[in-house]
Design an enzyme around this catalytic site. Structure first.
Site, mmCIF file in Angstrom:
data_model
loop_
_atom_site.group_PDB
_atom_site.id
_atom_site.type_symbol
_atom_site.label_atom_id
_atom_site.label_comp_id
_atom_site.label_asym_id
_atom_site.label_seq_id
_atom_site.Cartn_x
_atom_site.Cartn_y
_atom_site.Cartn_z
ATOM 1 C CD1 TRP A 183 9.154 -2.173 1.034
ATOM 2 C CD2 TRP A 183 8.178 -1.396 -0.819
ATOM 3 N NE1 TRP A 183 8.925 -3.238 0.215
ATOM 4 C CE2 TRP A 183 8.321 -2.799 -0.931
ATOM 5 C CE3 TRP A 183 7.590 -0.697 -1.886
ATOM 6 C CZ2 TRP A 183 7.915 -3.516 -2.063
ATOM 7 C CZ3 TRP A 183 7.169 -1.407 -3.010
ATOM 8 C CH2 TRP A 183 7.336 -2.804 -3.079
ATOM 9 C CD GLU A 224 6.676 -0.932 4.173
ATOM 10 O OE1 GLU A 224 6.760 0.114 3.483
ATOM 11 O OE2 GLU A 224 5.649 -1.637 4.208
ATOM 12 C CE LYS A 226 6.541 -7.283 -0.170
ATOM 13 N NZ LYS A 226 5.895 -6.459 -1.182
ATOM 14 C CG ASP A 257 3.144 -3.773 5.530
ATOM 15 O OD1 ASP A 257 2.417 -4.753 5.787
ATOM 16 O OD2 ASP A 257 2.943 -3.000 4.574
ATOM 17 C CG HIS A 260 5.913 -6.224 4.538
ATOM 18 N ND1 HIS A 260 6.578 -5.088 4.144
ATOM 19 C CD2 HIS A 260 4.838 -6.322 3.716
ATOM 20 C CE1 HIS A 260 5.938 -4.522 3.146
ATOM 21 N NE2 HIS A 260 4.880 -5.250 2.865
ATOM 22 C CG HIS A 284 2.859 0.658 5.950
ATOM 23 N ND1 HIS A 284 3.547 0.489 4.777
ATOM 24 C CD2 HIS A 284 2.733 1.997 6.135
ATOM 25 C CE1 HIS A 284 3.837 1.688 4.276
ATOM 26 N NE2 HIS A 284 3.359 2.609 5.078
ATOM 27 C CG ASP A 292 2.324 -7.847 1.717
ATOM 28 O OD1 ASP A 292 1.468 -7.383 2.495
ATOM 29 O OD2 ASP A 292 3.173 -7.148 1.131
ATOM 30 C CG ASP A 294 -1.097 -4.810 0.751
ATOM 31 O OD1 ASP A 294 -0.902 -4.291 1.861
ATOM 32 O OD2 ASP A 294 -0.154 -5.142 -0.002
ATOM 33 C CG ASP A 324 0.692 -0.347 2.639
ATOM 34 O OD1 ASP A 324 0.088 -0.072 1.582
ATOM 35 O OD2 ASP A 324 1.795 -0.910 2.662
HETATM 36 C C1 RNT Z 1 4.837 -3.038 -0.234
HETATM 37 C C2 RNT Z 1 4.908 -2.142 0.946
HETATM 38 C C3 RNT Z 1 4.748 -0.685 0.658
HETATM 39 C C4 RNT Z 1 3.668 -0.366 -0.345
HETATM 40 C C5 RNT Z 1 3.334 1.108 -0.454
HETATM 41 C C6 RNT Z 1 2.498 1.404 -1.653
HETATM 42 O O1 RNT Z 1 4.801 -4.373 0.095
HETATM 43 O O2 RNT Z 1 3.965 -2.539 1.895
HETATM 44 O O3 RNT Z 1 4.563 -0.007 1.839
HETATM 45 O O4 RNT Z 1 2.487 -1.047 -0.056
HETATM 46 O O5 RNT Z 1 4.470 1.853 -0.412
HETATM 47 ZN ZN ZN Z 2 3.719 -1.252 3.573
#
Ligand code: RNT
Ligand code: ZN
Length: 415
Positions: A183, A224, A226, A257, A260, A284, A292, A294, A324
């Site tokens: 990523w 990955e 985004k 993810d 994303h 993720h 996003d 988290d 994640d």
């Molecule tokens: C960031 C991505 C990525 C990170 C990690 C820490 O938006 O989701 O995967 O969260 O690599």
């Molecule tokens: Zn991620």
């Protein structure tokens, strides 16, 4: 709920055509890759000190792990609360140095041997790995693999190639393939003058990385995508279309993810689309609140839907599940445990559905019965089966936060 409650629930599911015994067994054997970075707010050990690259941890709950010893202790505690098969998901920034000064483009496999030893002691299933292309001065103008500055681009190509070597080494020592996920934060805050150029440079960098010979049985490379990050709101180089095409052409893996995508785009719907073309799909699992963000994964509808796509397509070994998220506003060990338990819970919830029967109803276009049955199913005695699943896994039941409280008093509060 008690064993007696489970016996009654088992009977109720049996009447509905579902065997709860095999569901529990199945779900406990699906590996979930636990992200090391929840324990220290994504800071790492290689000197960055702060998190940068479009992602952010918020909150200042006491007890952040500040070094390898603390992070190991916290992971050990968190694992004891998580039912089922687990892997450890590592970032390159968690390399362990013996007083040596090494930059990211020169990290070596032995810098991760202490992690391998720990993972073996914990009896985990394997390790996954991530090159770290953020929180570093060589992220110049917010760009890494797509940088127009050749020395910057090359630095990060070397970093990912060294990560390939490390991943191979880990796979050999663990006897289990490593998912190596790339990523990058690359993007622009405002409307770019050139959208194609950075993507062509990213493509060139990935080509250079993949031209390095590596054992595809040992390392599964994933990319990955985004939509945007903080400070890079207008344009992201590694977009969904870019990586899906690249992965399909090169036979590598896509990592989805669920933080994303645009709010009405669902990863649960993307999983079967990718399963139609790819042997494996990586995830993720996170929870975005308005962006996003988290947040800790909750047992909510989209998570249940993601789990259903895995279970009813028998994709237990094809969908590689990783966590994640990074929440620093609550006890970090509880955050880890809540998320893992919820993913496992969603898998069990999906495995306790009469998936074959519902597929047949769909194929016969019996949509009324299908809808009615699915709605009725929502009040099945799921909780009793989940409690039995926790007992079988040998982890604490619903009162698990008492244990976190003890650990907080005895370890975290002393930091
Ligand atoms: C960031 C991505 C990525 C990170 C990690 C820490 O938006 O989701 O995967 O969260 O690599
Ligand atoms: Zn991620």
């Amino acid at each position: 709920m008690s064993e007696k409650d489970y016996e009654r629930a088992r009977e109720a599911y049996r009447e509905g055509g579902v065997d709860s015994e095999s569901a529990i067994e199945r779900v406990l054997s699906i590996p979930i890759s636990v992200h090391c970075w929840q324990g220290d707010d994504v800071i790492g050990f290689d000197g960055a000190g702060t998190l940068s690259g479009g992602i952010q941890t918020t909150g200042n709950y006491p007890g952040r792990a500040r070094n390898f010893e603390e992070l190991k202790a916290d992971l050990h505690e968190a694992f004891s609360l998580m039912p089922g098969k687990k892997r450890l998901n590592l970032h390159a920034s968690y390399a362990i140095f013996d007083g040596e000064k090494v930059d990211r483009d020169a990290y070596r496999p032995e810098h991760f041997d202490p992690w391998i030893d720990f993972t073996k002691e914990e009896g985990l299933d394997g390790i996954d790995f991530n090159p770290t292309l953020f929180s570093h001065p060589m992220l110049v103008d917010g760009l890494s693999l797509s940088s127009p500055r050749e020395e910057v681009r090359k630095f990060w190509v070397r970093h990912v190639i060294s990560s390939l070597r490390i991943s191979e080494h880990i796979a050999e020592r663990m006897g289990s393939p490593v998912l190596m996920n790339i990523w990058i934060p690359d993007g622009f805050k405002d409307v770019p003058a050139d959208r194609l150029g950075p993507r062509l440079r990213l493509k060139k960098s990935l080509d250079e990385i993949l031209a390095t010979p590596y054992d595809r049985k040992k390392v599964i490379v994933a990319v990955e995508s985004k939509v945007f990050g903080i400070g890079v709101e207008s344009y992201t180089v590694g977009s969904n279309e870019f990586y899906q095409n690249y992965a399909a052409l090169k036979g590598i893996c896509c990592l989805l993810d669920n933080g994303h995508y645009h709010p009405l785009e669902y990863v649960s719907d993307k999983i079967p689309s990718l399963l139609a073309f790819h042997e494996k799909v990586a995830l993720h699992v996170t929870r975005g609140v308005r962006w996003d963000s988290d947040h800790v994964v909750s047992f909510e509808d989209e998570l249940k839907e993601i789990a259903r796509e895995i279970i009813r397509n028998d994709a237990d070994e094809r969908v590689l599940i990783g966590l994640d998220y990074f929440d620093a506003s609550i006890n970090r060990i509880a955050a880890w445990a809540i998320g893992e338990r919820n993913v496992r819970k969603a898998l069990l919830y999906a495995a306790l559905m009469p998936n074959e029967r519902w597929r047949e109803l769909q194929d016969k276009a019996s949509f009324t019965s299908l809808y009615a049955e699915q709605e009725e199913w929502k009040t099945m005695p799921f909780g009793a089966v989940w409690d039995e699943c926790l007992r079988r896994a040998g982890v604490p039941g619903r009162n698990w936060t008492e244990e976190v409280g003890r650990y907080e008093r005895e370890a975290l509060s002393k930091r």
